[in-house]
Enzyme design. Structure first.
Site, mmCIF file in Angstrom:
data_model
loop_
_atom_site.group_PDB
_atom_site.id
_atom_site.type_symbol
_atom_site.label_atom_id
_atom_site.label_comp_id
_atom_site.label_asym_id
_atom_site.label_seq_id
_atom_site.Cartn_x
_atom_site.Cartn_y
_atom_site.Cartn_z
ATOM 1 N N HIS A 266 11.834 47.014 -6.989
ATOM 2 C CA HIS A 266 12.659 48.222 -6.817
ATOM 3 C C HIS A 266 12.283 48.944 -5.519
ATOM 4 O O HIS A 266 13.162 49.311 -4.724
ATOM 5 C CB HIS A 266 12.448 49.129 -8.036
ATOM 6 C CG HIS A 266 13.199 50.409 -8.003
ATOM 7 N ND1 HIS A 266 14.245 50.680 -8.850
ATOM 8 C CD2 HIS A 266 13.040 51.533 -7.240
ATOM 9 C CE1 HIS A 266 14.702 51.907 -8.603
ATOM 10 N NE2 HIS A 266 13.991 52.440 -7.640
ATOM 11 N N GLU A 267 10.981 49.144 -5.292
ATOM 12 C CA GLU A 267 10.549 49.873 -4.092
ATOM 13 C C GLU A 267 10.788 49.077 -2.819
ATOM 14 O O GLU A 267 11.183 49.638 -1.792
ATOM 15 C CB GLU A 267 9.077 50.286 -4.211
ATOM 16 C CG GLU A 267 8.778 51.220 -5.382
ATOM 17 C CD GLU A 267 9.695 52.421 -5.481
ATOM 18 O OE1 GLU A 267 10.095 52.994 -4.439
ATOM 19 O OE2 GLU A 267 10.035 52.807 -6.619
ATOM 20 N N HIS B 47 14.257 49.460 -1.736
ATOM 21 C CA HIS B 47 14.458 50.711 -0.991
ATOM 22 C C HIS B 47 14.196 50.512 0.503
ATOM 23 O O HIS B 47 14.903 51.087 1.345
ATOM 24 C CB HIS B 47 13.510 51.809 -1.487
ATOM 25 C CG HIS B 47 14.042 52.630 -2.597
ATOM 26 N ND1 HIS B 47 15.168 53.419 -2.484
ATOM 27 C CD2 HIS B 47 13.592 52.818 -3.859
ATOM 28 C CE1 HIS B 47 15.395 54.042 -3.630
ATOM 29 N NE2 HIS B 47 14.446 53.692 -4.481
ATOM 30 N N GLN C 108 12.728 57.559 0.712
ATOM 31 C CA GLN C 108 13.016 58.589 -0.280
ATOM 32 C C GLN C 108 12.461 59.951 0.104
ATOM 33 O O GLN C 108 12.842 60.964 -0.490
ATOM 34 C CB GLN C 108 12.458 58.176 -1.649
ATOM 35 C CG GLN C 108 13.175 56.972 -2.236
ATOM 36 C CD GLN C 108 12.582 56.622 -3.578
ATOM 37 O OE1 GLN C 108 11.602 55.900 -3.667
ATOM 38 N NE2 GLN C 108 13.190 57.152 -4.628
ATOM 39 N N CYS D 181 15.677 56.139 -10.870
ATOM 40 C CA CYS D 181 15.259 56.306 -9.485
ATOM 41 C C CYS D 181 15.175 57.797 -9.172
ATOM 42 O O CYS D 181 16.078 58.558 -9.531
ATOM 43 C CB CYS D 181 16.264 55.632 -8.550
ATOM 44 S SG CYS D 181 15.835 55.722 -6.809
ATOM 45 N N LEU D 182 14.091 58.167 -8.502
ATOM 46 C CA LEU D 182 13.926 59.579 -8.134
ATOM 47 C C LEU D 182 15.023 60.049 -7.182
ATOM 48 O O LEU D 182 15.297 61.247 -7.108
ATOM 49 C CB LEU D 182 12.549 59.789 -7.501
ATOM 50 C CG LEU D 182 11.351 59.503 -8.421
ATOM 51 C CD1 LEU D 182 10.051 59.583 -7.637
ATOM 52 C CD2 LEU D 182 11.343 60.449 -9.608
ATOM 53 N N GLY E 114 7.110 54.941 -8.671
ATOM 54 C CA GLY E 114 7.193 54.392 -7.326
ATOM 55 C C GLY E 114 7.927 55.338 -6.407
ATOM 56 O O GLY E 114 8.805 56.093 -6.841
#
Length: 191
Positions: free
Chosen positions: A144-145, A148, A51, A102-103, A46
């Protein structure tokens, strides 16, 4: 398609609430394509617009693959979602704990409790309305996304402050747990 740089903590954009997308023009389509390329290059599941430095309500999600009996990925079983202006309008009472990374927080993972199933409404990449029923890991990735897009990171939702590890620490813990499980298994009799 261009692979974009991924923003990491403590960049302030990761803590901002995002704005709704109102224009579905060629610039947005290019951004979506670049986000998909970035997600693939980063080997993630994701990626939310903040991000990559864009404070808009947009995320791309790639589901986990199905696996065969030996645990090998079955090609063509991953689904790609592009979700614009998403909103979770229902969630199950049942929750489950799981490990997330997480990226934007490279090198770490943590335990987070999430709803087992959710329903999401939003728009697709062309501005058409979509409604999705999501379960298990796909529901977790969407939660999760969407977090963000509201300036929330998984580290804000840890099941406890002790439940964050470096990827190396977590892998060692997992290997130790597997080894302990294997040593306590009853031996098989017969064949």
């Amino acid at each position: 398609m261009t692979v974009l740089p991924i923003v990491s903590i403590p960049d302030k954009i990761l803590r901002q609430k995002t704005k709704p997308v109102t224009r579905f023009d060629p610039d947005l389509q290019r951004l979506i394509d670049d986000m998909i390329a970035t997600l693939h290059e980063a080997n993630g599941v994701g990626l939310a617009a903040p991000q990559i430095g864009q404070p808009i309500q947009l995320a791309v999600i790639l589901t986990l693959p199905e696996e065969d009996e030996e645990g090998n990925e079955i090609e063509g079983t991953r689904e790609l979602y592009v979700i614009v202006n998403p909103e979770i309008f229902w969630h199950s009472k049942e929750t489950t704990k799981g490990i997330e990374g997480c990226l934007s927080i490279p090198g770490y993972v943590g335990e987070v409790e999430r709803h087992e199933s959710i329903r999401v409404r939003g728009l697709d990449r062309h501005g058409r309305k979509v409604r999705l029923r999501l379960f298990d890991w796909t529901a977790r990735i969407f939660q999760h996304e969407i977090d963000h897009l509201n300036g929330v990171l998984y580290i804000d939702k840890l099941t406890g402050p002790e439940n964050i590890w470096t990827e190396e620490e977590f892998e060692k813990r997992r290997e130790a747990a597997h080894k302990a499980h294997d040593e306590t298994e009853e031996p098989m009799v017969g064949d």
